[in-house]
Design an enzyme around this catalytic site. Sequence first.
Site, short mmCIF file in Angstrom:
data_model
loop_
_atom_site.label_atom_id
_atom_site.label_comp_id
_atom_site.label_asym_id
_atom_site.label_seq_id
_atom_site.Cartn_x
_atom_site.Cartn_y
_atom_site.Cartn_z
CE1 TYR A 33 1.03 -0.26 4.42
CE2 TYR A 33 -0.06 1.87 4.39
CZ TYR A 33 0.76 0.95 5.02
OH TYR A 33 1.31 1.26 6.23
NE ARG A 52 6.92 3.82 0.52
CZ ARG A 52 6.65 4.63 1.54
NH1 ARG A 52 7.56 4.87 2.46
NH2 ARG A 52 5.48 5.22 1.63
NE ARG A 101 -5.59 -19.96 4.35
CZ ARG A 101 -4.83 -20.83 5.04
NH1 ARG A 101 -4.97 -22.13 4.84
NH2 ARG A 101 -3.95 -20.41 5.92
CE LYS A 150 3.17 3.03 3.20
NZ LYS A 150 3.31 3.09 4.64
CD GLU A 182 9.82 1.65 10.73
OE1 GLU A 182 9.74 2.56 9.89
OE2 GLU A 182 9.79 0.44 10.42
N1 PDD Z 1 2.92 4.96 7.28
N2 PDD Z 1 7.53 3.66 8.97
C1 PDD Z 1 6.39 2.96 8.95
C2 PDD Z 1 6.36 1.66 9.66
C3 PDD Z 1 5.27 3.46 8.26
O1 PDD Z 1 4.13 2.74 8.25
C4 PDD Z 1 5.34 4.71 7.62
C5 PDD Z 1 4.19 5.30 6.84
C6 PDD Z 1 6.56 5.42 7.67
C7 PDD Z 1 6.75 6.75 7.00
O2 PDD Z 1 6.80 6.61 5.60
P1 PDD Z 1 6.29 7.79 4.65
O3 PDD Z 1 7.08 8.99 5.03
O4 PDD Z 1 6.62 7.32 3.30
O5 PDD Z 1 4.82 7.95 4.90
C8 PDD Z 1 7.64 4.85 8.35
C9 PDD Z 1 1.74 5.44 6.57
C10 PDD Z 1 1.62 6.91 6.59
C11 PDD Z 1 0.52 4.71 7.09
O6 PDD Z 1 0.63 3.50 7.29
O7 PDD Z 1 -0.54 5.31 7.25
#
Ligand code: PDD
Length: 286
Positions: A33, A52, A101, A150, A182
Amino acid sequence: MTRIVYVNGDWVPEAEAKVSVFDRGFLMADGVYEVTSVLDGKLIDFEGHCLRLDRSLSELEMTNPHSNAEWLAIFREIVAQNGIVDGMVYLQVTRGNPGDRDFAYPAADLPPTVVLFTQSKPGLADSPAAKTGWKVISVEDIRWGRRDIKTVQLLYPSMAKMAAKKAGVDDAWLVEDGFVTEGTSNNAYIVKGNRIITRALSSDILHGITRAAVLRFAAEAQFEVEERNFTIAEAQEADEAFITSASAFVMPVVEIDGAALSGGKVGPVATRMRELYLDEMRRAAL
Ligand code: PDD
């Protein structure tokens, strides 16, 4: 207001949007996503999110179903159809619906499932939280080892967010082998004098699109950028801390595990980076 959402090429009212129970996104969290902010009706760092997305898909051996130009047209259309001024576009691409599945991936030519929806957040860039800052707690990072992809596998970040809520704070910083990786859905930074310190890129963290922009602007503004590990104890002693994400932009952090930073007030570096980021990104928005 009923949103118009995008499902595999169709524009439908949200109540009519449907995905199969056999979809691998539903059964296996087999999907990726992107969250892209919209300010003044324009997309923030669209190209970064596209890049990304492409990387996440290729790491999972999935074909990107659209060119960047096609994605841009779809993103713009969903913003227009829903009259979004400030808010977000959520995009999810899963490996699709193989009709049953099975742990093995289906044939590579199975069409992916593509879903987009919007979230309207009037005044997104003027969030009152940016004036008071976030409080965070630390929790152990027990996520899987490919956090650079992601994926929609967000159960542990949700659990950590709930732990933060129960503790009466805004978010949790995840700690592995004694070092901060993070936040639950953002990248984490500390500030010491003129230095901005954040963990280096690896498969331990998501390669934040906001992170890349903020570090670029920080260097241009003559801050020293240090990409290295830091502990919660070092963070508690820092002058300031902040997080970055596409939805929170640059958000100051004023308390870590009960220890106040910069007297519990938002510091000048986080404030400056937020202003710089928002100014530059608004200028480059598509
Ligand atoms: N999340 N680290 C994690 C684990 C994240 O899920 C996100 C983003 C970031 C920051 O990435 P970016 O700057 O590209 O948004 C770092 C999004 C915003 C979410 O899950 O809603």
